[in-house]
Write a protein that holds these residues in place. Structure first.
Motif, PDB file in Angstrom:
ATOM      1  N   LYS A 106       0.837  -1.190   0.000  1.00 41.27           N
ATOM      2  CA  LYS A 106       0.000   0.000   0.000  1.00 41.27           C
ATOM      3  C   LYS A 106       0.873   1.241   0.000  1.00 41.27           C
ATOM      4  O   LYS A 106       1.891   1.290   0.692  1.00 41.27           O
ATOM      5  CB  LYS A 106      -0.868   0.037   1.267  1.00 41.27           C
ATOM      6  CG  LYS A 106      -1.865  -1.062   1.434  1.00 41.27           C
ATOM      7  CD  LYS A 106      -2.430  -1.015   2.864  1.00 41.27           C
ATOM      8  CE  LYS A 106      -2.993   0.353   3.170  1.00 41.27           C
ATOM      9  NZ  LYS A 106      -3.130   0.617   4.618  1.00 41.27           N
ATOM     10  N   TRP A 145       1.339   4.584 -10.060  1.00 39.65           N
ATOM     11  CA  TRP A 145       0.534   5.784  -9.922  1.00 39.65           C
ATOM     12  C   TRP A 145       0.160   6.337 -11.296  1.00 39.65           C
ATOM     13  O   TRP A 145      -0.985   6.735 -11.535  1.00 39.65           O
ATOM     14  CB  TRP A 145       1.288   6.839  -9.112  1.00 39.65           C
ATOM     15  CG  TRP A 145       0.516   8.120  -9.004  1.00 39.65           C
ATOM     16  CD1 TRP A 145      -0.516   8.396  -8.153  1.00 39.65           C
ATOM     17  CD2 TRP A 145       0.696   9.296  -9.807  1.00 39.65           C
ATOM     18  NE1 TRP A 145      -0.983   9.676  -8.373  1.00 39.65           N
ATOM     19  CE2 TRP A 145      -0.248  10.251  -9.383  1.00 39.65           C
ATOM     20  CE3 TRP A 145       1.577   9.635 -10.837  1.00 39.65           C
ATOM     21  CZ2 TRP A 145      -0.348  11.514  -9.958  1.00 39.65           C
ATOM     22  CZ3 TRP A 145       1.484  10.895 -11.412  1.00 39.65           C
ATOM     23  CH2 TRP A 145       0.527  11.819 -10.976  1.00 39.65           C
ATOM     24  N   ILE A 148      -3.113   3.668  -3.409  1.00 38.04           N
ATOM     25  CA  ILE A 148      -2.937   2.534  -4.321  1.00 38.04           C
ATOM     26  C   ILE A 148      -2.579   1.295  -3.518  1.00 38.04           C
ATOM     27  O   ILE A 148      -1.754   1.345  -2.602  1.00 38.04           O
ATOM     28  CB  ILE A 148      -1.845   2.847  -5.362  1.00 38.04           C
ATOM     29  CG1 ILE A 148      -2.284   4.038  -6.229  1.00 38.04           C
ATOM     30  CG2 ILE A 148      -1.556   1.621  -6.232  1.00 38.04           C
ATOM     31  CD1 ILE A 148      -1.255   4.494  -7.218  1.00 38.04           C
ATOM     32  N   ALA A 161      -2.560   4.346 -12.715  1.00 37.57           N
ATOM     33  CA  ALA A 161      -3.825   4.662 -12.047  1.00 37.57           C
ATOM     34  C   ALA A 161      -4.429   5.930 -12.616  1.00 37.57           C
ATOM     35  O   ALA A 161      -5.644   6.009 -12.874  1.00 37.57           O
ATOM     36  CB  ALA A 161      -3.601   4.800 -10.546  1.00 37.57           C
ATOM     37  N   VAL A 182      -7.152   1.129  -6.837  1.00 36.84           N
ATOM     38  CA  VAL A 182      -7.176   2.510  -6.361  1.00 36.84           C
ATOM     39  C   VAL A 182      -8.359   2.631  -5.413  1.00 36.84           C
ATOM     40  O   VAL A 182      -9.496   2.320  -5.786  1.00 36.84           O
ATOM     41  CB  VAL A 182      -7.317   3.501  -7.529  1.00 36.84           C
ATOM     42  CG1 VAL A 182      -7.398   4.935  -7.010  1.00 36.84           C
ATOM     43  CG2 VAL A 182      -6.144   3.364  -8.487  1.00 36.84           C
ATOM     44  N   THR A 187      -3.389   9.957  -4.093  1.00 35.02           N
ATOM     45  CA  THR A 187      -4.053   8.737  -4.567  1.00 35.02           C
ATOM     46  C   THR A 187      -3.597   7.546  -3.743  1.00 35.02           C
ATOM     47  O   THR A 187      -2.391   7.320  -3.595  1.00 35.02           O
ATOM     48  CB  THR A 187      -3.728   8.488  -6.054  1.00 35.02           C
ATOM     49  OG1 THR A 187      -4.136   9.616  -6.823  1.00 35.02           O
ATOM     50  CG2 THR A 187      -4.442   7.252  -6.567  1.00 35.02           C
ATOM     51  N   VAL A 191      -3.867  -4.214  -9.331  1.00 33.21           N
ATOM     52  CA  VAL A 191      -3.697  -2.899  -8.729  1.00 33.21           C
ATOM     53  C   VAL A 191      -5.071  -2.303  -8.440  1.00 33.21           C
ATOM     54  O   VAL A 191      -5.952  -2.293  -9.308  1.00 33.21           O
ATOM     55  CB  VAL A 191      -2.906  -1.964  -9.665  1.00 33.21           C
ATOM     56  CG1 VAL A 191      -2.740  -0.585  -9.033  1.00 33.21           C
ATOM     57  CG2 VAL A 191      -1.543  -2.561  -9.981  1.00 33.21           C
ATOM     58  N   GLU A 243       6.507   2.334  -7.837  1.00 32.13           N
ATOM     59  CA  GLU A 243       5.382   3.073  -7.267  1.00 32.13           C
ATOM     60  C   GLU A 243       4.953   4.203  -8.204  1.00 32.13           C
ATOM     61  O   GLU A 243       3.747   4.404  -8.427  1.00 32.13           O
ATOM     62  CB  GLU A 243       5.762   3.645  -5.906  1.00 32.13           C
ATOM     63  CG  GLU A 243       5.812   2.623  -4.787  1.00 32.13           C
ATOM     64  CD  GLU A 243       6.049   3.243  -3.424  1.00 32.13           C
ATOM     65  OE1 GLU A 243       5.797   2.557  -2.414  1.00 32.13           O
ATOM     66  OE2 GLU A 243       6.492   4.415  -3.358  1.00 32.13           O
TER      67      GLU A 243
END
Length: 455
Positions: free
Chosen positions: A4, A446, A12, A449, A23, A10, A21, A442
């Protein structure tokens, strides 16, 4: 296992084993930490901040994801490995060679891992006879593999470009005879790049790597000629022309950042502002105390650099002026197969480096280390293939740090050469490299996402 994190507001959640994944909102982000407990206990713990109905709805959804194997899924791969080893005994099957076409260079880059191009040996060029034998070796050792790769590397390959050309043409002749399919790559500092080189590269090279470190003052401080003069002003027009001639595809402008430019995102964006659409700026892997080496105290700065770069990266795509940054490009749907994700690049068995004398090493970064010399293209592997076996046995489950790392399926255990340089072991990854890789992943997650839901 899950991972996490929150980036730019955001939340994730990555399910490590399935690769899914999610969100999620703030409430769900908190609930996930409690999923090992009974629902009523979770509701009671979080009821001061959220309503019972909201928590129950989120729990129903999360339990459904668990049942579908998309959250807190089991690791089925370690058990699979125990029953299905990822390598066969005996002679390895080779699919790619890095040909050190020149152990010489016309630059004296200050951070060069290859001892200014000669790899700590002597300055020499690969004879065509050795290059042809390397092609024969690759064909003979490739087994049933049809697609083969040859990387022309140095030093500086353009110092020996006639041999590059003749080697490519020879490989294409052998291709017709054997049913193989060759793909070629060339890495160059571009100082000598001319129209003849460009024509041949564009006709035959599937990819070309063009070296430039970014801003003029950064590049010229590191990438110097033998007399100390910088290279930026001479190289830039040539590599811009090369990139444009390839329709801004199938190339990379590749730079290196060191401790002297921890603000490397400015170099990435400088290259993008120049119009380059394929950019890779990599962290230096320099020996400790050289002054260029990255240190643990640098990590917070570098993490912020990657996060801010990700933010600008998304912004530029939204404005139709985007570019590709190598470390942010991950494919969550059609990425590497499971075996590739567990094993990595194949150095030492699938991928080998060949010196100008024809000597075989696990990869270009091991060249010159006598203990890793594996044989010669004229004679083949040493009879006991012991070095090959060292590398073939390596995977993310043979490394204690990787077994517990959430990013293991993205980096596949990291670079073997870096592990050896810093820890004198193939089983212990280079810690700073691991930290940077986790941050890059990461950022890439992101970005994915945001792409899937711009709001």
């Amino acid at each position: 296992m899950i991972h996490k994190f929150t980036m730019h507001g955001t939340n994730i959640v990555l399910d490590v084993n399935s690769g899914t994944v999610h969100v999620v909102d703030d409430m769900t982000f908190e609930i996930i930490d409690e999923l090992g407990k009974p629902d009523e206990e979770i509701i009671e713990k979080l009821s001061a901040r959220y309503s019972s109905e909201e928590i129950r709805e989120a729990l129903i959804e999360l339990r459904g994801l668990q049942a579908a194997g998309q959250l807190m899924s089991e690791d089925i791969y370690e058990e699979y490995l125990a029953k299905n080893p990822l390598y066969n005994e005996g002679q390895p099957i080779v699919k790619a060679l890095c040909l050190h076409i020149a152990h010489d260079c016309n630059l004296r880059c200050r951070y060069c891992f290859a001892s200014t191009g000669d790899f700590g040996t002597r300055r020499t060029l690969m004879p065509l006879s050795v290059a042809k034998k390397a092609i024969d070796f690759l064909i003979e050792r490739s087994g049933t593999r049809r697609n083969l790769e040859v990387d022309f590397f140095g030093g500086e390959p353009l110092l020996n470009f006639d041999t590059v050309k003749q080697t490519v043409l020879y490989a294409l002749e052998r291709e017709k005879e054997t049913g193989k399919n060759f793909r070629f790559t060339l890495t160059t500092n571009a100082v000598l790049l001319n129209e003849d080189h460009k024509r041949f590269i564009n006709e035959y090279m599937g990819n070309v790597v063009l070296s430039l470190d970014g801003r003029p003052e950064v590049n010229d401080r590191m990438r110097c000629r033998a007399d100390g003069r910088g290279t930026y002003s001479d190289i830039l027009p040539k590599i811009k022309d090369m990139a444009d001639s390839r329709d801004q595809d199938n190339y990379y402008v590749r730079g290196t950042f060191t401790r002297e430019n921890l603000d490397f995102s400015k170099d990435v964006l400088h290259l993008a502002d120049l119009g380059f659409k394929q950019v890779s700026v990599e962290p230096v892997v320099a020996a400790r105390e050289t002054g260029f080496d990255l240190r643990h105290e640098d990590l917070p700065v570098l993490f912020r650099e990657y996060e801010e770069l990700a933010l600008e990266y998304v912004k530029r795509y939204s404005e139709s002026r985007g570019f590709n940054f190598f470390h942010f490009m991950i494919d969550l749907e059609q990425g590497p197969c499971v075996i590739k994700r567990m094993k990595g690049c194949g150095a030492g068995h699938e991928y080998l480096a060949v010196t100008p004398e024809g000597d075989l090493y696990p990869c270009h970064q091991f060249v010159g280390m006598d203990q890793f010399k594996m044989g010669n293209v004229n004679k083949g592997f040493e009879t006991d293939v012991a070095i090959c076996d060292m590398f073939r046995r390596e995977n993310i489950y043979t490394k204690a740090e990787c077994r517990k790392c959430w990013a293991r399926f993205f980096c596949s255990g990291g670079c073997a050469a870096n592990a050896w340089q810093f820890n004198n072991s193939l089983d212990k990854p280079y810690d700073i490299g691991c930290n940077l890789e986790r941050k890059r992943v990461e950022c890439a997650l992101w970005i994915k996402a945001v792409e899937s839901d711009p709001e």
